[in-house]
Enzyme design. Structure first.
Site, PDB file in Angstrom:
ATOM      1  N   GLY A 210       0.811  -1.204   0.000  1.00  0.00           N
ATOM      2  CA  GLY A 210       0.000   0.000   0.000  1.00  0.00           C
ATOM      3  C   GLY A 210       0.843   1.252   0.000  1.00  0.00           C
ATOM      4  O   GLY A 210       2.044   1.216   0.277  1.00  0.00           O
ATOM      5  N   PRO A 212       2.403   4.932   1.206  1.00  0.00           N
ATOM      6  CA  PRO A 212       2.893   5.339   2.532  1.00  0.00           C
ATOM      7  C   PRO A 212       1.781   5.940   3.383  1.00  0.00           C
ATOM      8  O   PRO A 212       0.933   6.690   2.894  1.00  0.00           O
ATOM      9  CB  PRO A 212       3.972   6.385   2.204  1.00  0.00           C
ATOM     10  CG  PRO A 212       4.367   6.119   0.794  1.00  0.00           C
ATOM     11  CD  PRO A 212       3.142   5.585   0.111  1.00  0.00           C
ATOM     12  N   THR A 214      -0.686   4.419   5.068  1.00  0.00           N
ATOM     13  CA  THR A 214      -2.008   3.788   5.087  1.00  0.00           C
ATOM     14  C   THR A 214      -2.210   2.842   6.263  1.00  0.00           C
ATOM     15  O   THR A 214      -3.299   2.301   6.433  1.00  0.00           O
ATOM     16  CB  THR A 214      -2.255   3.022   3.775  1.00  0.00           C
ATOM     17  OG1 THR A 214      -1.145   2.140   3.535  1.00  0.00           O
ATOM     18  CG2 THR A 214      -2.393   3.989   2.609  1.00  0.00           C
ATOM     19  N   LYS A 216       0.137   0.101   7.339  1.00  0.00           N
ATOM     20  CA  LYS A 216       0.650  -1.267   7.199  1.00  0.00           C
ATOM     21  C   LYS A 216       1.323  -1.738   8.486  1.00  0.00           C
ATOM     22  O   LYS A 216       1.070  -2.846   8.961  1.00  0.00           O
ATOM     23  CB  LYS A 216       1.629  -1.328   6.020  1.00  0.00           C
ATOM     24  CG  LYS A 216       1.002  -0.966   4.683  1.00  0.00           C
ATOM     25  CD  LYS A 216       1.975  -1.116   3.545  1.00  0.00           C
ATOM     26  CE  LYS A 216       3.078  -0.086   3.590  1.00  0.00           C
ATOM     27  NZ  LYS A 216       2.580   1.290   3.389  1.00  0.00           N
ATOM     28  N   THR A 217       2.177  -0.893   9.067  1.00  0.00           N
ATOM     29  CA  THR A 217       2.849  -1.266  10.310  1.00  0.00           C
ATOM     30  C   THR A 217       1.848  -1.385  11.454  1.00  0.00           C
ATOM     31  O   THR A 217       1.933  -2.309  12.282  1.00  0.00           O
ATOM     32  CB  THR A 217       3.923  -0.217  10.653  1.00  0.00           C
ATOM     33  OG1 THR A 217       4.838  -0.097   9.561  1.00  0.00           O
ATOM     34  CG2 THR A 217       4.686  -0.619  11.903  1.00  0.00           C
ATOM     35  N   GLU A 433      -5.956  33.580  -9.146  1.00  0.00           N
ATOM     36  CA  GLU A 433      -6.725  32.588  -8.385  1.00  0.00           C
ATOM     37  C   GLU A 433      -8.203  32.637  -8.749  1.00  0.00           C
ATOM     38  O   GLU A 433      -8.877  31.596  -8.776  1.00  0.00           O
ATOM     39  CB  GLU A 433      -6.543  32.831  -6.881  1.00  0.00           C
ATOM     40  CG  GLU A 433      -5.103  32.721  -6.382  1.00  0.00           C
ATOM     41  CD  GLU A 433      -4.477  31.377  -6.705  1.00  0.00           C
ATOM     42  OE1 GLU A 433      -5.226  30.379  -6.800  1.00  0.00           O
ATOM     43  OE2 GLU A 433      -3.248  31.316  -6.869  1.00  0.00           O
ATOM     44  N   HIS A 436      -8.731  30.465 -11.808  1.00  0.00           N
ATOM     45  CA  HIS A 436      -8.847  29.042 -11.471  1.00  0.00           C
ATOM     46  C   HIS A 436     -10.257  28.731 -10.958  1.00  0.00           C
ATOM     47  O   HIS A 436     -10.892  27.743 -11.372  1.00  0.00           O
ATOM     48  CB  HIS A 436      -7.834  28.673 -10.381  1.00  0.00           C
ATOM     49  CG  HIS A 436      -6.418  28.585 -10.857  1.00  0.00           C
ATOM     50  ND1 HIS A 436      -6.043  27.824 -11.936  1.00  0.00           N
ATOM     51  CD2 HIS A 436      -5.269  29.149 -10.373  1.00  0.00           C
ATOM     52  CE1 HIS A 436      -4.728  27.917 -12.111  1.00  0.00           C
ATOM     53  NE2 HIS A 436      -4.233  28.728 -11.174  1.00  0.00           N
TER      54      HIS A 436
END
Length: 627
Positions: A210, A212, A214, A216-217, A433, A436
């Protein structure tokens, strides 16, 4: 825990150190005069050679003079005559003192205890302490060498004992599918007999894939916490050292310890550090990473899944992993831990705001809706930033406005309110701006404008237009891609329409617009000549183009490259002309929004919509009057 080799080396070092100091003291320290017989010592007193005697328990020491003469100031360079010293072992002679008095010899007693202690400290204690300090300093400076050579490749895994992990699946949100995949792993560690009785085999390895941030650890820790087993955590980079063979030795040591503590979980973070593909490897077969990978492959084949040893690994670059790692029997199962959807983001926000005092105005669902594309780590940072902003503002509870400011800070960077900008530059920024925002408002399928600001933020951003999608998108049509190009070109087109000249403020917009146009031709097959053809082999990959390594060579002919360049220019020119026509038609609205922006410095979604509705009502009134 240090290895036996480490302690063996330490003991040998200390033994050699003591022997060296002893030899040094014996060879180089000054020695006193040799001892003479007691009778000879008395003869020298009678003859007048000894004028002064020092008495202690170990020795009688006789000196040739009563006091050693000091050199005169005028004779500093004149060498003194050496004084003769005699020593003898004292005997039990009661008349010896009377003998000294009879011959006019000056005598006195001197204790040797302090001198012995001082000499021992000077000749033994201080050298030993000094060399031990030097040795410890060198071991710290050469930590990697010490771990690799002296400890025989001892692994650097962080071990958490059984029951030491408090993380549970309830602490993980937004990855429900991944949790469902790992429930089976937890059940196997708790009830292995249920699977072995029926003949089933649990996967030896589970690869968490996945982007960075998200989780996992966090998910791996939750698996260990739910299963209630020991947890070994190590990074892929911890295996690799400059000395060949150290990484492989650490892999062997890690699996040896894991087998002894089974059932347990071994978690290898950033697996791509050692698991990169060996195909087309420049370094060849002697590369340290390749040897480490080979040992990891052997160890994963060498244990039985029934032993209760599970290997979890995480990576955000699965495309670079060696195919041998991903085959069945090693990392059998690959679990995608993707960015959360709307419900997942709301659940993550609830978890991270458990300990945060939220005000009654906070709507976590609205926050989740405007944070599309945020990973779990991004959402945790938003909650923390909102709490810090509330404290900075002197509030006891976090408000909805704090969350909105935290999201802007995460997306656009920190405000720079003290930066002084000239009025003519502010006008250019305001119209830029506004361009945009207006193109986004009148482009079908474009994300709604959340905020317009001319307050500088982040690195070089003099203003920004914040768009937030109202729903998660997983694909885009050709019309929507062209609409994104239009929004990006709106700022430069507004400058051109109002001032008749352009500035450097659109540099980043042009890069993004060009990249979209190039991908439409090369990756998405949206060009006239190469319709439905991909001109590159990059593809989208598992995690999108961001996970792909850049390619520095062309995969097509030179005339194709010329066509791509010309087609990009044609698309950009065509869309730019469309944008200019739109802004010319909305010139009065462009002036009104830019004027309000110059006055207030920022406009939220509601204020921007009110200005548009007001302009549209004017147009409607004019049409009615003309009729």
């Amino acid at each position: 825990m240090k290895s036996p080799t480490f302690w063996k080396f330490s003991l040998v070092y200390i033994a050699v150190l003591i022997a060296g100091i002893a030899v040094f003291n014996h060879a180089f320290t000054s020695k006193a005069q040799p001892a003479i017989d007691f009778s000879e010592f008395k003869v020298k007193i009678e003859s007048g050679e000894i004028k002064r005697v020092e008495l202690n328990d170990s020795w009688f020491t006789g000196y040739q003079s009563v006091e050693r003469p000091q050199p005169q100031v005028g004779n500093l360079l004149k060498r003194e005559t050496p004084e003769l010293v005699y020593r003898t072992v004292p005997l039990n002679d009661p008349d010896f003192i009377h003998f000294l008095d009879a011959h006019g010899v000056r005598y006195y007693a001197a204790s040797r205890e302090g001198s012995i202690i001082f000499n021992f400290i000077l000749t033994w204690g201080l050298p030993i302490v000094f060399f031990l300090i030097v040795w410890r300093f060198l071991m710290k400076r050469m930590g990697n060498l010490g771990n690799g050579v002296l400890s025989s490749g001892q692994n650097k895994a962080l071990v958490v004992a059984e029951g030491g992990i408090v993380t549970r699946f309830s602490d993980v949100a937004g990855v429900d599918e991944a949790k469902d995949e790992l429930v089976e792993v937890v059940d196997f560690l708790k009830n292995p007999k249920k699977y072995t009785d029926i003949g089933g085999k649990i996967p030896k390895g589970v690869l968490l894939v996945g982007p960075p941030g998200t989780g996992k650890t966090l998910l791996a820790r939750a698996v260990a916490g739910e299963a209630g087993v020991s947890f070994f955590r190590i990074s892929g980079s911890d295996f690799v050292e400059m000395f060949v063979g150290v990484g492989a030795s650490r892999v062997r040591d890690l699996f040896s310890q894991a087998r002894n503590r089974a059932p347990c979980i071994v978690f290898i973070d950033e697996l791509d550090a050692i698991g990169k593909s060996r195909i087309n490897s420049i370094a060849g077969g002697n590369d340290e990473r390749e040897q480490t990978l080979n040992q990891l492959l052997v160890e994963m084949d060498g244990f039985d899944a029934a032993s209760g040893l599970i290997i979890l690994a995480a990576t955000n670059r699965p495309d670079v992993l060696d195919p041998a790692l991903l085959r069945p029997g090693r990392f059998d199962r690959q679990v995608l831990v993707d960015k959360p959807d709307l419900k997942g983001r709301e659940a993550i926000l609830k978890i991270h705001s458990r300990q945060v005092k939220l005000g009654p105005s906070v709507d976590l669902e609205a926050i989740a809706r405007i944070t599309s594309g945020f990973a779990g780590a991004d959402l945790a940072n938003v909650v923390n930033e909102a709490a810090l902003l509330a404290v900075r503002g002197g509030r006891s509870m976090v408000s909805q406005k704090d969350f909105e400011e935290a999201i802007e800070k995460t997306v656009a960077g920190l405000q720079k309110k003290n930066r002084i900008i000239a009025e003519n530059v502010r006008r250019v920024i305001a119209f830029h701006e506004t361009g945009h925002a207006l193109i986004a408002a009148f482009t079908p399928g474009s994300d709604p404008v959340q905020k317009i600001s001319i307050i500088p933020r982040g690195f070089g951003a003099l203003g920004y237009t914040l768009q937030m999608p109202i729903e998660d998108r997983y694909l885009m049509t050709e019309e929507e891609l062209l609409g994104k190009i239009n929004v990006l070109l709106g700022g430069r087109a507004a400058e051109d329409v109002v001032f008749g000249e352009i500035s450097t403020g659109a540099a980043n917009d042009l890069c993004k617009a060009t990249d979209i146009a190039r991908k439409m031709i090369t990756d998405y097959g949206m060009s006239d000549r190469f319709r439905n053809m991909a001109l590159t082999m990059r593809g989208a990959g598992m995690l999108g183009n961001e996970s792909q390594e850049p390619r520095f060579h062309r995969e097509y002919a030179e005339n194709t490259q010329q066509y791509i360049d010309e087609e990009i220019a044609r698309i950009i020119d065509r869309q730019y002309a469309t944008v200019k026509d739109t802004l010319n038609a909305k010139r009065s609205l462009l002036d009104d929004v830019a004027g309000a922006l110059l006055k207030k410095e920022s406009l939220d979604e509601k204020e921007f919509k009110n200005l548009i509705e007001k302009e549209q009502s004017k147009i409607t009134d004019l049409i009615k009057m003309s009729l």
